[in-house]
Design a protein around this motif. Sequence first.
Motif, PDB file in Angstrom:
ATOM      1  N   THR A 464      11.125  -2.719 -32.356  1.00 51.35           N
ATOM      2  CA  THR A 464      11.310  -3.953 -31.490  1.00 51.35           C
ATOM      3  C   THR A 464      10.688  -3.834 -29.935  1.00 51.35           C
ATOM      4  OG1 THR A 464      13.560  -3.895 -32.253  1.00 51.35           O
ATOM      5  CG2 THR A 464      13.302  -5.249 -30.337  1.00 51.35           C
ATOM      6  N   THR A 465       9.996  -5.047 -29.804  1.00 52.80           N
ATOM      7  CA  THR A 465       9.157  -5.098 -28.697  1.00 52.80           C
ATOM      8  C   THR A 465       9.643  -6.263 -27.828  1.00 52.80           C
ATOM      9  OG1 THR A 465       7.486  -6.474 -29.790  1.00 52.80           O
ATOM     10  CG2 THR A 465       7.167  -3.932 -29.656  1.00 52.80           C
ATOM     11  N   VAL A 466       9.692  -5.761 -26.536  1.00 56.72           N
ATOM     12  CA  VAL A 466      10.324  -6.845 -25.552  1.00 56.72           C
ATOM     13  C   VAL A 466       9.473  -7.035 -24.541  1.00 56.72           C
ATOM     14  CG1 VAL A 466      12.030  -7.639 -24.029  1.00 56.72           C
ATOM     15  CG2 VAL A 466      12.667  -6.642 -26.142  1.00 56.72           C
ATOM     16  N   ARG A 467       9.077  -8.402 -23.720  1.00 60.67           N
ATOM     17  CA  ARG A 467       8.163  -8.284 -22.430  1.00 60.67           C
ATOM     18  C   ARG A 467       9.096  -9.182 -21.652  1.00 60.67           C
ATOM     19  NH1 ARG A 467       2.141 -10.419 -23.054  1.00 60.67           N
ATOM     20  NH2 ARG A 467       3.381 -12.010 -24.661  1.00 60.67           N
ATOM     21  N   GLU A 468       9.160  -8.840 -20.321  1.00 59.93           N
ATOM     22  CA  GLU A 468       9.690  -9.938 -19.363  1.00 59.93           C
ATOM     23  C   GLU A 468       9.083  -9.895 -18.000  1.00 59.93           C
ATOM     24  OE1 GLU A 468      13.544  -8.214 -19.358  1.00 59.93           O
ATOM     25  OE2 GLU A 468      13.174  -6.267 -18.508  1.00 59.93           O
ATOM     26  N   TYR A 469       9.015 -10.690 -17.222  1.00 58.82           N
ATOM     27  CA  TYR A 469       8.164 -11.019 -15.900  1.00 58.82           C
ATOM     28  C   TYR A 469       9.267 -11.257 -14.685  1.00 58.82           C
ATOM     29  CZ  TYR A 469       4.336 -12.433 -13.072  1.00 58.82           C
ATOM     30  OH  TYR A 469       3.676 -12.741 -11.997  1.00 58.82           O
ATOM     31  N   LEU A 470       9.540 -10.584 -13.790  1.00 58.76           N
ATOM     32  CA  LEU A 470      10.536 -10.774 -12.870  1.00 58.76           C
ATOM     33  C   LEU A 470       9.747 -10.796 -11.307  1.00 58.76           C
ATOM     34  CD1 LEU A 470      11.803  -8.550 -15.027  1.00 58.76           C
ATOM     35  CD2 LEU A 470      13.916  -8.933 -13.636  1.00 58.76           C
ATOM     36  N   SER A 471      10.468 -11.525 -10.523  1.00 56.32           N
ATOM     37  CA  SER A 471      10.051 -11.368  -9.056  1.00 56.32           C
ATOM     38  C   SER A 471      10.827 -10.527  -8.430  1.00 56.32           C
ATOM     39  CB  SER A 471      10.197 -12.952  -8.514  1.00 56.32           C
ATOM     40  OG  SER A 471      11.562 -13.390  -8.458  1.00 56.32           O
ATOM     41  N   THR A 472      10.273  -9.973  -7.525  1.00 48.56           N
ATOM     42  CA  THR A 472      11.124  -9.037  -6.416  1.00 48.56           C
ATOM     43  C   THR A 472      10.446  -8.942  -5.204  1.00 48.56           C
ATOM     44  OG1 THR A 472      11.661  -6.621  -6.217  1.00 48.56           O
ATOM     45  CG2 THR A 472       9.648  -7.139  -7.319  1.00 48.56           C
ATOM     46  N   GLY A 473      11.291  -9.205  -4.145  1.00 50.43           N
ATOM     47  CA  GLY A 473      10.777  -9.508  -2.632  1.00 50.43           C
ATOM     48  C   GLY A 473       9.819 -10.673  -2.537  1.00 50.43           C
ATOM     49  N   TYR A 474      10.158 -11.709  -3.370  1.00 50.94           N
ATOM     50  CA  TYR A 474       9.197 -12.898  -3.327  1.00 50.94           C
ATOM     51  C   TYR A 474       9.722 -13.845  -2.270  1.00 50.94           C
ATOM     52  CZ  TYR A 474       5.626 -15.756  -5.831  1.00 50.94           C
ATOM     53  OH  TYR A 474       4.726 -16.509  -6.355  1.00 50.94           O
ATOM     54  N   ARG A 475       9.023 -13.542  -1.046  1.00 50.20           N
ATOM     55  CA  ARG A 475       9.357 -14.338   0.069  1.00 50.20           C
ATOM     56  C   ARG A 475       8.253 -15.645   0.518  1.00 50.20           C
ATOM     57  NH1 ARG A 475      12.333 -10.230   4.502  1.00 50.20           N
ATOM     58  NH2 ARG A 475      14.015  -9.397   2.752  1.00 50.20           N
ATOM     59  N   ILE A 476       8.882 -16.541   1.014  1.00 47.93           N
ATOM     60  CA  ILE A 476       8.151 -17.652   1.731  1.00 47.93           C
ATOM     61  C   ILE A 476       8.876 -17.946   3.010  1.00 47.93           C
ATOM     62  CG2 ILE A 476       7.251 -19.973   1.356  1.00 47.93           C
ATOM     63  CD1 ILE A 476       8.252 -19.742  -1.530  1.00 47.93           C
ATOM     64  N   TRP A 477       7.879 -17.644   3.977  1.00 51.95           N
ATOM     65  CA  TRP A 477       8.490 -17.802   5.325  1.00 51.95           C
ATOM     66  C   TRP A 477       8.184 -19.124   5.835  1.00 51.95           C
ATOM     67  CZ3 TRP A 477      10.575 -14.419   8.595  1.00 51.95           C
ATOM     68  CH2 TRP A 477      10.699 -12.934   8.410  1.00 51.95           C
ATOM     69  N   ASN A 478       8.969 -19.509   6.953  1.00 57.46           N
ATOM     70  CA  ASN A 478       9.093 -20.829   7.406  1.00 57.46           C
ATOM     71  C   ASN A 478       7.825 -20.900   8.200  1.00 57.46           C
ATOM     72  OD1 ASN A 478       9.597 -23.076   8.746  1.00 57.46           O
ATOM     73  ND2 ASN A 478      10.694 -22.285  10.215  1.00 57.46           N
ATOM     74  N   SER A 479       6.869 -22.131   7.894  1.00 66.19           N
ATOM     75  CA  SER A 479       5.779 -22.178   8.889  1.00 66.19           C
ATOM     76  C   SER A 479       5.864 -22.799  10.084  1.00 66.19           C
ATOM     77  CB  SER A 479       4.882 -23.297   7.635  1.00 66.19           C
ATOM     78  OG  SER A 479       5.588 -24.669   7.847  1.00 66.19           O
ATOM     79  N   GLN A 480       7.109 -22.974  10.512  1.00 67.44           N
ATOM     80  CA  GLN A 480       7.276 -23.375  11.795  1.00 67.44           C
ATOM     81  C   GLN A 480       7.949 -22.409  12.727  1.00 67.44           C
ATOM     82  OE1 GLN A 480       6.264 -26.606  12.709  1.00 67.44           O
ATOM     83  NE2 GLN A 480       5.721 -26.576  10.566  1.00 67.44           N
ATOM     84  N   GLY A 481       8.120 -21.311  12.262  1.00 69.28           N
ATOM     85  CA  GLY A 481       8.468 -20.032  13.064  1.00 69.28           C
ATOM     86  C   GLY A 481       7.524 -18.898  12.993  1.00 69.28           C
ATOM     87  N   ASP A 482       7.811 -17.986  13.521  1.00 72.51           N
ATOM     88  CA  ASP A 482       7.271 -16.581  13.522  1.00 72.51           C
ATOM     89  C   ASP A 482       7.403 -16.128  12.226  1.00 72.51           C
ATOM     90  OD1 ASP A 482       6.248 -17.170  16.201  1.00 72.51           O
ATOM     91  OD2 ASP A 482       7.981 -16.098  17.149  1.00 72.51           O
ATOM     92  N   VAL A 483       6.621 -15.084  11.978  1.00 77.53           N
ATOM     93  CA  VAL A 483       6.530 -14.234  10.732  1.00 77.53           C
ATOM     94  C   VAL A 483       6.526 -12.926  11.024  1.00 77.53           C
ATOM     95  CG1 VAL A 483       5.861 -16.200   9.423  1.00 77.53           C
ATOM     96  CG2 VAL A 483       4.038 -14.489  10.094  1.00 77.53           C
ATOM     97  N   LEU A 484       7.061 -12.037  10.126  1.00 77.75           N
ATOM     98  CA  LEU A 484       7.013 -10.392  10.256  1.00 77.75           C
ATOM     99  C   LEU A 484       5.773 -10.235   9.355  1.00 77.75           C
ATOM    100  CD1 LEU A 484      10.558  -9.002   9.675  1.00 77.75           C
ATOM    101  CD2 LEU A 484       9.030  -8.566  11.873  1.00 77.75           C
ATOM    102  N   THR A 485       4.705  -9.643  10.162  1.00 75.92           N
ATOM    103  CA  THR A 485       3.441  -9.018   9.519  1.00 75.92           C
ATOM    104  C   THR A 485       2.799  -8.185  10.151  1.00 75.92           C
ATOM    105  OG1 THR A 485       1.350  -9.940   8.611  1.00 75.92           O
ATOM    106  CG2 THR A 485       1.833 -10.840  10.655  1.00 75.92           C
ATOM    107  N   SER A 486       1.811  -7.616   9.622  1.00 73.82           N
ATOM    108  CA  SER A 486       1.028  -6.442  10.418  1.00 73.82           C
ATOM    109  C   SER A 486      -0.448  -6.125   9.943  1.00 73.82           C
ATOM    110  CB  SER A 486       1.653  -4.986  10.067  1.00 73.82           C
ATOM    111  OG  SER A 486       1.850  -4.650   8.834  1.00 73.82           O
ATOM    112  N   SER A 487      -1.372  -5.860  10.844  1.00 76.60           N
ATOM    113  CA  SER A 487      -2.599  -5.852  10.307  1.00 76.60           C
ATOM    114  C   SER A 487      -3.302  -4.506  10.922  1.00 76.60           C
ATOM    115  CB  SER A 487      -3.258  -7.217  10.991  1.00 76.60           C
ATOM    116  OG  SER A 487      -3.305  -7.141  12.453  1.00 76.60           O
TER     117      SER A 487
END
Length: 497
Positions: A464-487
């Motif tokens: 028996t073989t099974v495949r599955e594709y899931l999202s985890t931590g899939y975030r979309i930030w508000n383009s009108q506010g500030d965001v958490l990021t680093s560089s």
Amino acid sequence: MSLRGVWILTTPSAGSGNIESRLLFSRIYQTVEKKMHVIHGEDFVPLPPNQELVTSLLYELGYSVSSKFATVRDTCTKVEEKPVVEIETSVGKHWPVVIVEQPGLLYCCIPSVETCIAGGKRPPLIKIPGVTLGFSLLCVLADYLRSLTSTEILHRIFDIYSFLSHAAPFGKPVDVNLESVLAKMANKISPVPKSQRQPAWKPVLHKGKNQIHLVITEYIRAIQYDKKDTEDVWDLYGTVSCKAELVGAMPDITLNISHSPDGNTLPLDHLIIHPCVQSADTAIIETGKEVRPSPRRLRFTPPAEYFTLCHYTVSSLKDLPVRGSYEVKGDNKSLILNAKLKLDERVRNSFEYCELQMPFFNRGPVINFESTPNHGSVMLSPDKRVFVWNIGAKFPSRSLEVHLSANLQFGDALKPATTYDESFCVGLNTYAQLYFKITEFTHSGCLVDPKSVQVSPYAKLKLTTVREYLSTGYRIWNSQGDVLTSSPPTQLLKDVT
């Protein structure tokens, strides 16, 4: 490679103000203590009384509410080595002390170190086998007691002693497989023909139909900012898990991890294999500027339980499975939001579930809303703090795009603070999080070729073989506010070079 002692204790509840802790179980191996005394001589540091060890351990881990900032413990210059810590007692310092934390419970052991560390340089943790063995033993002990309360643990002290007697007799871990230890405790040793050699980690042989169950689980983790000066980031990775029920003491399995002929064929960059794997083909064939993925051939002897055969990562993903934009405007009392999602045409348009959750922090509950989704349905979470857009099982087949407009009204903020209060997410600083699962699909095209599965000695089996594709931590930030990021600090890097 032995343990000096094992302890199980309760930990205070966060924010309760209660600093009391109970020692539920302790076992000190006197034979190991005597051996350490002989090896270290005058530098030998004996184990402290149990209560003193508990107090020192709670202080080191910060569970003691009354303890203030301590330079030795809390300074940023201190090197963190968790799950290994150092504790200081009246009889001296103890290192390494291995810990495993669970809600309300703390598992601890002190492995023996035969090299002298008193007043000298400590050996690297990787060169102390007792640390790895101790951590593995604590993990399997935690699994054994996972569903029990502290009161139930107190009533099963004899079972814990029996468990450790089979898993770590005389303080030396010899078996850290839960099913194997439980089988030994139940005295379910199966007879094996003299022609076969039965491994110690597999005391019970399978009786019944031969079956192999293989599951490929692939995850996409992503953060979308929808800003010109900030690039989106994502990771694609997965696991291949196996459950093999085969007759015989040492069955041998060979299989190929390959790619589907249609759709995406992205090469697997890194392959981290289980210790049971005897050989693995990790080659990547490069042809000019293109990278052609080649099958990964694995040969292994499976353990009795369900296990992760390998982990892999994919770095050549060019675009996200679902592109989104999220725009929120308004004030503390009302918000107008617009959300759009676009499904990539190379992704299978068949979801087990797909929904966009929009939490709102540092605000009161949603008391009223009006929405116009062009696809799917909307609802509020029971606590009225999360606005949920259920896209359903499919995106529109023609456009592969959905959009939502909504107007939300908020009540007064509740006091005290709730779990939906985050210091950064104030005003328009907010995000939406996408949850989805697609069955019988992987973005990389990774699959197990059924024709490549071979078992030695030969046996007819059900595969028996099974495949599955899931999202985890899939975030979309508000383009009108500030965001958490680093560089990376580019100026500092230039100064260093």
